[in-house]
Enzyme design. Structure first.
Site, PDB file in Angstrom:
ATOM      1  N   ASP A  62       8.987 -23.086   4.935  1.00  0.00           N
ATOM      2  CA  ASP A  62       9.491 -23.278   6.295  1.00  0.00           C
ATOM      3  C   ASP A  62      11.002 -23.172   6.143  1.00  0.00           C
ATOM      4  OD1 ASP A  62      10.753 -24.559   8.549  1.00  0.00           O
ATOM      5  OD2 ASP A  62       8.747 -25.230   9.126  1.00  0.00           O
ATOM      6  N   HIS A  63      11.572 -22.044   6.584  1.00  0.00           N
ATOM      7  CA  HIS A  63      12.955 -21.791   6.167  1.00  0.00           C
ATOM      8  C   HIS A  63      13.944 -22.801   6.742  1.00  0.00           C
ATOM      9  CE1 HIS A  63      13.308 -19.596   9.989  1.00  0.00           C
ATOM     10  NE2 HIS A  63      14.608 -19.677   9.837  1.00  0.00           N
ATOM     11  N   GLU A  72      18.222 -20.091  20.795  1.00  0.00           N
ATOM     12  CA  GLU A  72      18.546 -18.757  20.281  1.00  0.00           C
ATOM     13  C   GLU A  72      19.085 -17.918  21.419  1.00  0.00           C
ATOM     14  OE1 GLU A  72      15.734 -16.953  17.334  1.00  0.00           O
ATOM     15  OE2 GLU A  72      14.404 -18.372  18.307  1.00  0.00           O
ATOM     16  N   LYS A 125       5.056 -18.726   6.937  1.00  0.00           N
ATOM     17  CA  LYS A 125       4.464 -19.106   8.212  1.00  0.00           C
ATOM     18  C   LYS A 125       4.064 -17.851   8.979  1.00  0.00           C
ATOM     19  CE  LYS A 125       6.999 -20.112  11.945  1.00  0.00           C
ATOM     20  NZ  LYS A 125       7.713 -19.091  12.746  1.00  0.00           N
ATOM     21  N   HIS A 145       9.188 -25.517  12.495  1.00  0.00           N
ATOM     22  CA  HIS A 145      10.577 -25.906  12.226  1.00  0.00           C
ATOM     23  C   HIS A 145      10.985 -27.224  12.897  1.00  0.00           C
ATOM     24  CE1 HIS A 145      10.528 -21.935  10.724  1.00  0.00           C
ATOM     25  NE2 HIS A 145      10.841 -21.302  11.828  1.00  0.00           N
ATOM     26  N   ARG A 153       0.819  -1.223   0.000  1.00  0.00           N
ATOM     27  CA  ARG A 153       0.000   0.000   0.000  1.00  0.00           C
ATOM     28  C   ARG A 153       0.849   1.269   0.000  1.00  0.00           C
ATOM     29  NH1 ARG A 153      -3.155  -1.253   5.330  1.00  0.00           N
ATOM     30  NH2 ARG A 153      -0.948  -1.442   5.840  1.00  0.00           N
ATOM     31  N   LYS A 202      17.715 -24.990   4.998  1.00  0.00           N
ATOM     32  CA  LYS A 202      19.095 -25.005   5.528  1.00  0.00           C
ATOM     33  C   LYS A 202      19.821 -26.237   4.998  1.00  0.00           C
ATOM     34  CE  LYS A 202      17.702 -22.587   9.750  1.00  0.00           C
ATOM     35  NZ  LYS A 202      18.414 -21.356   9.957  1.00  0.00           N
ATOM     36  N   LYS A 241      14.290 -18.857  23.640  1.00  0.00           N
ATOM     37  CA  LYS A 241      14.965 -17.583  23.381  1.00  0.00           C
ATOM     38  C   LYS A 241      15.769 -17.206  24.610  1.00  0.00           C
ATOM     39  CE  LYS A 241      11.843 -15.857  19.842  1.00  0.00           C
ATOM     40  NZ  LYS A 241      12.679 -16.045  18.648  1.00  0.00           N
ATOM     41  N   ASP A 291       5.460 -21.002  17.563  1.00  0.00           N
ATOM     42  CA  ASP A 291       6.392 -20.286  16.702  1.00  0.00           C
ATOM     43  C   ASP A 291       7.467 -21.224  16.137  1.00  0.00           C
ATOM     44  OD1 ASP A 291       7.560 -17.887  15.581  1.00  0.00           O
ATOM     45  OD2 ASP A 291       9.114 -18.008  17.118  1.00  0.00           O
TER      46      ASP A 291
HETATM   47  P1  NDP Z   1       5.353  -6.689   8.195  1.00  0.00           P
HETATM   48  O1  NDP Z   1       4.546  -6.542   9.415  1.00  0.00           O
HETATM   49  O2  NDP Z   1       6.589  -5.874   8.022  1.00  0.00           O
HETATM   50  O3  NDP Z   1       4.337  -6.487   6.979  1.00  0.00           O
HETATM   51  C1  NDP Z   1       4.705  -6.521   5.620  1.00  0.00           C
HETATM   52  C2  NDP Z   1       3.917  -5.500   4.843  1.00  0.00           C
HETATM   53  O4  NDP Z   1       2.564  -5.862   4.777  1.00  0.00           O
HETATM   54  C3  NDP Z   1       3.923  -4.129   5.470  1.00  0.00           C
HETATM   55  O5  NDP Z   1       5.065  -3.422   5.092  1.00  0.00           O
HETATM   56  C4  NDP Z   1       2.650  -3.521   4.941  1.00  0.00           C
HETATM   57  O6  NDP Z   1       2.929  -2.810   3.747  1.00  0.00           O
HETATM   58  C5  NDP Z   1       1.775  -4.688   4.586  1.00  0.00           C
HETATM   59  N1  NDP Z   1       0.622  -4.689   5.479  1.00  0.00           N
HETATM   60  C6  NDP Z   1       0.644  -4.644   6.826  1.00  0.00           C
HETATM   61  N2  NDP Z   1      -0.606  -4.637   7.333  1.00  0.00           N
HETATM   62  C7  NDP Z   1      -1.433  -4.636   6.264  1.00  0.00           C
HETATM   63  C8  NDP Z   1      -2.840  -4.624   6.121  1.00  0.00           C
HETATM   64  N3  NDP Z   1      -3.646  -4.617   7.178  1.00  0.00           N
HETATM   65  N4  NDP Z   1      -3.358  -4.646   4.878  1.00  0.00           N
HETATM   66  C9  NDP Z   1      -2.566  -4.655   3.804  1.00  0.00           C
HETATM   67  N5  NDP Z   1      -1.205  -4.670   3.886  1.00  0.00           N
HETATM   68  C10 NDP Z   1      -0.654  -4.670   5.096  1.00  0.00           C
HETATM   69  O7  NDP Z   1       5.665  -8.228   8.058  1.00  0.00           O
HETATM   70  P2  NDP Z   1       7.045  -8.946   7.781  1.00  0.00           P
HETATM   71  O8  NDP Z   1       7.638  -8.376   6.545  1.00  0.00           O
HETATM   72  O9  NDP Z   1       7.848  -8.979   9.021  1.00  0.00           O
HETATM   73  O10 NDP Z   1       6.557 -10.442   7.546  1.00  0.00           O
HETATM   74  C11 NDP Z   1       5.711 -10.812   6.492  1.00  0.00           C
HETATM   75  C12 NDP Z   1       5.133 -12.179   6.778  1.00  0.00           C
HETATM   76  O11 NDP Z   1       6.190 -13.108   6.913  1.00  0.00           O
HETATM   77  C13 NDP Z   1       4.357 -12.240   8.091  1.00  0.00           C
HETATM   78  O12 NDP Z   1       3.254 -13.084   7.912  1.00  0.00           O
HETATM   79  C14 NDP Z   1       5.323 -12.851   9.075  1.00  0.00           C
HETATM   80  O13 NDP Z   1       4.645 -13.594  10.064  1.00  0.00           O
HETATM   81  C15 NDP Z   1       6.128 -13.771   8.171  1.00  0.00           C
HETATM   82  N6  NDP Z   1       7.485 -13.991   8.653  1.00  0.00           N
HETATM   83  C16 NDP Z   1       8.345 -12.922   8.811  1.00  0.00           C
HETATM   84  C17 NDP Z   1       9.639 -13.144   9.221  1.00  0.00           C
HETATM   85  C18 NDP Z   1      10.592 -11.995   9.328  1.00  0.00           C
HETATM   86  O14 NDP Z   1      11.783 -12.275   9.512  1.00  0.00           O
HETATM   87  N7  NDP Z   1      10.156 -10.751   9.215  1.00  0.00           N
HETATM   88  C19 NDP Z   1      10.144 -14.512   9.537  1.00  0.00           C
HETATM   89  C20 NDP Z   1       9.175 -15.536   9.307  1.00  0.00           C
HETATM   90  C21 NDP Z   1       7.897 -15.277   8.877  1.00  0.00           C
HETATM   91  P3  NDP Z   1       2.026  -1.588   3.296  1.00  0.00           P
HETATM   92  O15 NDP Z   1       1.592  -0.859   4.507  1.00  0.00           O
HETATM   93  O16 NDP Z   1       2.946  -0.800   2.419  1.00  0.00           O
HETATM   94  O17 NDP Z   1       0.887  -2.209   2.540  1.00  0.00           O
HETATM   95  C1  BG6 Z   2      11.228 -17.872  12.873  1.00  0.00           C
HETATM   96  C2  BG6 Z   2      10.609 -17.565  14.197  1.00  0.00           C
HETATM   97  O1  BG6 Z   2      10.365 -18.656  12.103  1.00  0.00           O
HETATM   98  O2  BG6 Z   2      12.446 -18.585  13.095  1.00  0.00           O
HETATM   99  C3  BG6 Z   2      11.551 -16.728  15.039  1.00  0.00           C
HETATM  100  O3  BG6 Z   2       9.395 -16.854  13.987  1.00  0.00           O
HETATM  101  C4  BG6 Z   2      12.877 -17.421  15.175  1.00  0.00           C
HETATM  102  O4  BG6 Z   2      10.999 -16.474  16.329  1.00  0.00           O
HETATM  103  C5  BG6 Z   2      13.415 -17.840  13.828  1.00  0.00           C
HETATM  104  O5  BG6 Z   2      13.780 -16.496  15.784  1.00  0.00           O
HETATM  105  C6  BG6 Z   2      14.636 -18.735  14.001  1.00  0.00           C
HETATM  106  O6  BG6 Z   2      15.242 -18.942  12.763  1.00  0.00           O
HETATM  107  P1  BG6 Z   2      16.805 -19.225  12.675  1.00  0.00           P
HETATM  108  O7  BG6 Z   2      17.036 -19.515  11.244  1.00  0.00           O
HETATM  109  O8  BG6 Z   2      17.496 -17.980  13.176  1.00  0.00           O
HETATM  110  O9  BG6 Z   2      17.069 -20.394  13.573  1.00  0.00           O
END
Ligand code: NDP
Ligand code: BG6
Length: 500
Positions: A176-177, A215, A147, A239, A44, A181, A339, A234
């Protein structure tokens, strides 16, 4: 590989810049991207192509000014502002994709990556379907889902049902990252490419299996999410159970996505449920409390931003369970994750049975240790076999020694990051390392009763453990006739303490 467009929904977010774009750059540096390949960021926020490129450089290894490779790579990226949750907007997206296709000469081979909050995992596929962007006769359409795959069994079932209304199972890639690995994949090779391990990989020779994912970090700004999730959902539901699947599965008939995933599913179907009356004997949960690490004060979980000050969410969980199969009948599996533990380390440890009689005198510690095969997932990826050796000199005293292999020893070979490996597999249409819907639901069936007890109030204790320790000492109590291994950062060293 076929030319294709990767559309990242939620592209303005954390995952895109921290994991996805660096992984794509890694593939680019390894020359593994298709010659014609474009990334379209969608969310957005009002960003220009240039704003988006700039934002995506934050986690790249070098600055764009200092590296021509980065600049070339960034030219593959563009951005499209879209009210992601509004169906009426998707005609515009469709037109934009057609224009991008025409401008780049890329046929309509498209991967949609859902890097948004999970509340959009149903919305986006529905909107894509409404404008006929889910299927195509001219090219492939795939969907990558991050996830969490649901927050409980029924929401996971709903999610699968919804996804399957718009995409076929073979188009859906649940990431599932951990499966990306290198050392996790190597478990299949260790087991099924060697004649020496598989014959003893069963209840006749194995005493117990231990899996740890520790972790040293805490919730790191994700308190709001984590406090509604906890370590069980989580880490274990996804994982750690995937690791269990690979350790415990039967040999697949062929190395193909469904053959392998069928075997993983059977493992999950054989998990013996932990009933509410057994739970305190089989499960220990903990939460980190304030402590001092290396002289610095460290706050407790309840003081983290976004966390309820009275939270009973677990940041540590340890479980004992059984797999009711011919291979594993009666062999306990112990898994733990947490953690703010002393080190970041993930490993699978196979503890073999002791010899039936002790003929020799054992050095301190040698007797208590079973022969162990340690598969180190991270860091310091590698394998160690621990066995007894005669102490040189008079008599027959036994000490434990290590035979080890470190991936580092392979010299120049590149260990791909998990996201790079998984993105590449999806681009090539290989779903082997992605979780299948039925397996995700089966994993939830095992987790749900435990999660219900956790949520049910105060019946089940939650133990505090000082940040920087190996979790509550009550976790010791669930392991029979053995102890947890206390791994250090270095694969070959272990002991009861670690450098913090
Ligand atoms: P964010 O919370 O940073 O959200 C990503 C983007 O989604 C935001 O920048 C926003 O962009 C958009 N967004 C947020 N809320 C809404 C809404 N209500 N409607 C429409 N768009 C929305 O998430 P992450 O990038 O951290 O993670 C993305 C997904 O990946 C999540 O489901 C998370 O659980 C999963 N995940 C993330 C990890 C990580 O390392 N970050 C690790 C493992 C899984 P905008 O406002 O520009 O639309
Ligand atoms: C994510 C969890 O899926 O895996 C985090 O949401 C966690 O809480 C992470 O820290 C761990 O990944 P890694 O690769 O650092 O072991």
């Amino acid at each position: 590989m076929e030319s294709q467009i990767l559309v990242i929904f939620g592209a303005s977010g954390d995952l895109a810049k921290r994991k996805l774009i660096p992984a794509l750059y890694e593939l680019s540096q390894q020359d593994l991207l298709p010659e014609k390949f474009a990334v379209l960021g969608v969310s957005r926020s009002a960003l220009s192509d240039e704003d988006f490129r700039e934002r995506m450089t934050e986690f790249l290894p070098e600055s764009r000014e200092s590296s021509p490779d980065i600049e070339t790579f960034l030219q593959r990226l563009s951005y499209f502002t879209l009210q992601t949750g509004e169906a009426a907007e998707y005609e515009r997206l469709k037109r934009h994709l057609e224009e991008l296709s025409a401008a780049t000469g890329i046929p309509p081979n498209t991967i949609y990556y859902l890097a948004t909050p999970p509340s959009l995992y149903e919305v986006i596929p529905r909107c894509l379907n409404a404008v006929r962007l889910c299927h195509s006769d001219e090219g492939f359409r795939r969907l990558i889902v991050e996830k969490p795959f649901g927050t409980d069994l029924s929401s996971a079932q709903d999610l699968n049902r919804n996804l399957l209304s718009y995409f076929r199972e073979d188009q859906i890639y649940r990431i599932d990252h951990y499966l990306g690995k290198e050392t996790v994949q190597n478990m299949l090779v260790t087991r099924f490419a060697n004649g020496i391990f598989e014959p003893i990989w069963n209840l006749n020779f194995i005493h117990h299996v231990e899996i740890t994912s520790a972790e040293s970090l805490g919730v790191e700004g994700r308190g709001g999410y984590y406090d509604h999730s906890g370590a069980l959902r989580d880490m274990v539901q996804s994982h750690l159970l995937q690791l269990v699947g690979l350790v415990a599965m039967e040999p697949p008939v062929v190395v193909e996505a469904d053959a392998i995933r069928n075997e993983v599913l059977k493992v999950f179907q054989s998990l013996r449920p932990i009933t509410p009356d057994q739970i305190t004997k089989h499960v220990v949960r903990g939460q980190y409390i304030a402590s001092t690490i290396k002289g610095d004060p460290v706050k407790g979980y309840r003081d983290e931003e976004g966390v309820n000050p009275l939270s009973r969410t677990e940041t540590f969980v340890a479980l004992k369970f059984f797999i009711d199969s011919w291979r594993w009948g009666g062999v306990p599996f112990y898994i733990r994750t947490g953690k703010k533990l002393p080190a970041r380390v993930a490993e699978v440890v196979i503890h073999f049975k002791r010899p039936p009689r002790h003929l020799f005198q054992y050095e301190e510690n040698a007797l208590t240790n079973y022969n162990q095969l340690i598969l180190r997932v991270q860091p310091d990826e590698g394998i160690v076999l621990k066995f007894g050796l005669k102490v040189p000199g008079p008599g027959f005293r036994v000490q434990t020694v290590n035979m080890d292999f470190h991936y580092d020893d392979l010299g120049n070979s590149h260990l791909p990051s998990a996201y790079a490996r998984l993105l590449l597999d999806c681009m090539q249409g290989d779903a082997t390392l992605f979780a299948r819907g039925d397996a995700v639901e089966e994993a939830w069936k095992f987790i749900q009763p435990i999660s219900d007890v956790f949520a049910s109030g105060l019946d089940m204790p939650i133990y505090g453990y000082p940040a920087g320790t190996w979790g509550p000492e009550e976790a010791e109590g669930i392991v029979d006739d053995a102890n947890w291994r206390y791994p250090c950062k270095n694969l070959s060293n272990d002991g009861t303490y670690c450098e913090l």
